[in-house]
Design a protein around this motif. Structure first.
Motif, PDB file in Angstrom:
ATOM      1  N   ALA A   1      22.409  20.263  -7.845  1.00 22.61           N
ATOM      2  CA  ALA A   1      21.489  21.101  -8.611  1.00 22.61           C
ATOM      3  C   ALA A   1      22.138  22.440  -8.960  1.00 22.61           C
ATOM      4  O   ALA A   1      21.977  22.942 -10.076  1.00 22.61           O
ATOM      5  N   GLU A   2      22.881  23.003  -8.029  1.00 25.37           N
ATOM      6  CA  GLU A   2      23.570  24.266  -8.292  1.00 25.37           C
ATOM      7  C   GLU A   2      24.634  24.092  -9.376  1.00 25.37           C
ATOM      8  O   GLU A   2      24.779  24.942 -10.259  1.00 25.37           O
ATOM      9  N   GLN A   3      25.370  22.988  -9.341  1.00 26.16           N
ATOM     10  CA  GLN A   3      26.362  22.722 -10.379  1.00 26.16           C
ATOM     11  C   GLN A   3      25.698  22.568 -11.742  1.00 26.16           C
ATOM     12  O   GLN A   3      26.201  23.070 -12.747  1.00 26.16           O
TER      13      GLN A   3
ATOM     14  N   ARG B   1      22.857  23.899 -12.686  1.00 27.85           N
ATOM     15  CA  ARG B   1      22.405  25.218 -13.122  1.00 27.85           C
ATOM     16  C   ARG B   1      23.563  26.029 -13.693  1.00 27.85           C
ATOM     17  O   ARG B   1      23.430  26.675 -14.734  1.00 27.85           O
ATOM     18  N   LEU B   2      24.717  25.984 -13.034  1.00 21.71           N
ATOM     19  CA  LEU B   2      25.882  26.720 -13.527  1.00 21.71           C
ATOM     20  C   LEU B   2      26.334  26.183 -14.879  1.00 21.71           C
ATOM     21  O   LEU B   2      26.716  26.951 -15.767  1.00 21.71           O
ATOM     22  N   LEU B   3      26.306  24.869 -15.039  1.00 24.10           N
ATOM     23  CA  LEU B   3      26.697  24.264 -16.311  1.00 24.10           C
ATOM     24  C   LEU B   3      25.752  24.693 -17.426  1.00 24.10           C
ATOM     25  O   LEU B   3      26.199  25.091 -18.508  1.00 24.10           O
ATOM     26  N   ARG B   4      24.446  24.641 -17.168  1.00 25.52           N
ATOM     27  CA  ARG B   4      23.483  25.062 -18.191  1.00 25.52           C
ATOM     28  C   ARG B   4      23.661  26.532 -18.539  1.00 25.52           C
ATOM     29  O   ARG B   4      23.589  26.927 -19.712  1.00 25.52           O
ATOM     30  N   GLU B   5      23.927  27.347 -17.536  1.00 25.00           N
ATOM     31  CA  GLU B   5      24.130  28.772 -17.776  1.00 25.00           C
ATOM     32  C   GLU B   5      25.372  29.016 -18.626  1.00 25.00           C
ATOM     33  O   GLU B   5      25.355  29.829 -19.555  1.00 25.00           O
ATOM     34  N   ALA B   6      26.454  28.288 -18.342  1.00 30.43           N
ATOM     35  CA  ALA B   6      27.684  28.448 -19.118  1.00 30.43           C
ATOM     36  C   ALA B   6      27.475  27.990 -20.557  1.00 30.43           C
ATOM     37  O   ALA B   6      27.937  28.646 -21.504  1.00 30.43           O
TER      38      ALA B   6
ATOM     39  N   GLU C   1      20.133  12.906  10.198  1.00 29.83           N
ATOM     40  CA  GLU C   1      21.418  13.418   9.726  1.00 29.83           C
ATOM     41  C   GLU C   1      21.712  12.933   8.308  1.00 29.83           C
ATOM     42  O   GLU C   1      22.233  13.690   7.483  1.00 29.83           O
ATOM     43  N   LEU C   2      21.379  11.663   8.021  1.00 29.87           N
ATOM     44  CA  LEU C   2      21.551  11.156   6.658  1.00 29.87           C
ATOM     45  C   LEU C   2      20.678  11.948   5.682  1.00 29.87           C
ATOM     46  O   LEU C   2      21.126  12.291   4.576  1.00 29.87           O
ATOM     47  N   HIS C   3      19.471  12.232   6.089  1.00 28.95           N
ATOM     48  CA  HIS C   3      18.570  13.011   5.240  1.00 28.95           C
ATOM     49  C   HIS C   3      19.145  14.402   4.976  1.00 28.95           C
ATOM     50  O   HIS C   3      19.095  14.897   3.849  1.00 28.95           O
ATOM     51  N   GLN C   4      19.679  15.023   6.000  1.00 25.87           N
ATOM     52  CA  GLN C   4      20.289  16.344   5.857  1.00 25.87           C
ATOM     53  C   GLN C   4      21.479  16.302   4.893  1.00 25.87           C
ATOM     54  O   GLN C   4      21.638  17.187   4.060  1.00 25.87           O
ATOM     55  N   LEU C   5      22.316  15.272   5.026  1.00 23.77           N
ATOM     56  CA  LEU C   5      23.471  15.145   4.139  1.00 23.77           C
ATOM     57  C   LEU C   5      23.039  14.942   2.689  1.00 23.77           C
ATOM     58  O   LEU C   5      23.591  15.556   1.762  1.00 23.77           O
ATOM     59  N   ARG C   6      22.057  14.075   2.485  1.00 26.23           N
ATOM     60  CA  ARG C   6      21.573  13.829   1.117  1.00 26.23           C
ATOM     61  C   ARG C   6      20.937  15.078   0.531  1.00 26.23           C
ATOM     62  O   ARG C   6      21.113  15.394  -0.645  1.00 26.23           O
ATOM     63  N   SER C   7      20.186  15.788   1.352  1.00 27.35           N
ATOM     64  CA  SER C   7      19.544  17.008   0.893  1.00 27.35           C
ATOM     65  C   SER C   7      20.583  18.054   0.492  1.00 27.35           C
ATOM     66  O   SER C   7      20.456  18.716  -0.544  1.00 27.35           O
ATOM     67  N   ALA C   8      21.624  18.202   1.297  1.00 25.09           N
ATOM     68  CA  ALA C   8      22.687  19.154   0.983  1.00 25.09           C
ATOM     69  C   ALA C   8      23.415  18.750  -0.294  1.00 25.09           C
ATOM     70  O   ALA C   8      23.740  19.600  -1.140  1.00 25.09           O
ATOM     71  N   GLU C   9      23.667  17.458  -0.468  1.00 27.52           N
ATOM     72  CA  GLU C   9      24.344  16.975  -1.672  1.00 27.52           C
ATOM     73  C   GLU C   9      23.497  17.225  -2.911  1.00 27.52           C
ATOM     74  O   GLU C   9      24.006  17.655  -3.948  1.00 27.52           O
ATOM     75  N   LEU C  10      22.191  16.981  -2.819  1.00 27.33           N
ATOM     76  CA  LEU C  10      21.303  17.245  -3.954  1.00 27.33           C
ATOM     77  C   LEU C  10      21.273  18.732  -4.285  1.00 27.33           C
ATOM     78  O   LEU C  10      21.228  19.116  -5.456  1.00 27.33           O
ATOM     79  N   GLY C  11      21.307  19.573  -3.275  1.00 27.54           N
ATOM     80  CA  GLY C  11      21.344  21.015  -3.503  1.00 27.54           C
ATOM     81  C   GLY C  11      22.611  21.444  -4.214  1.00 27.54           C
ATOM     82  O   GLY C  11      22.567  22.259  -5.141  1.00 27.54           O
ATOM     83  N   ARG C  12      23.751  20.890  -3.795  1.00 28.30           N
ATOM     84  CA  ARG C  12      25.025  21.207  -4.460  1.00 28.30           C
ATOM     85  C   ARG C  12      25.019  20.734  -5.913  1.00 28.30           C
ATOM     86  O   ARG C  12      25.467  21.441  -6.816  1.00 28.30           O
TER      87      ARG C  12
END
Length: 61
Positions: A18-20, A22-27, A5-16
């Motif tokens: 990374a998405e932020q 990407r959005l910042l670089r795009e802007a 579960e900790l791994h899942q939470l960390r993985s989800a946080e890293l994904g979020r």
């Protein structure tokens, strides 16, 4: 089970994060492109020539 579960939470946080990033670089890229296509002579691009000039060399004593 707890470690999974900790791994899942960390993985989800890293994904979020990374998405932020990407959005910042795009802007930033879009802003840079808009600035370049604006013609180069906007109020922000003009040099500040009306202020005091910085001396190239230090003054002699």
């Amino acid at each position: 089970m707890f470690h999974y579960e900790l791994h899942q939470l960390r993985s989800a946080e890293l994904g979020r994060r990374a998405e932020q990033d990407r959005l910042l670089r795009e802007a930033l890229r879009a802003r840079r492109t808009a600035r370049r296509s604006a013609g180069g002579r906007t109020a922000e691009a003009e040099p500040h020539t009306h202020g005091p000039h910085r001396r190239r060399f230090t003054r002699a004593a």
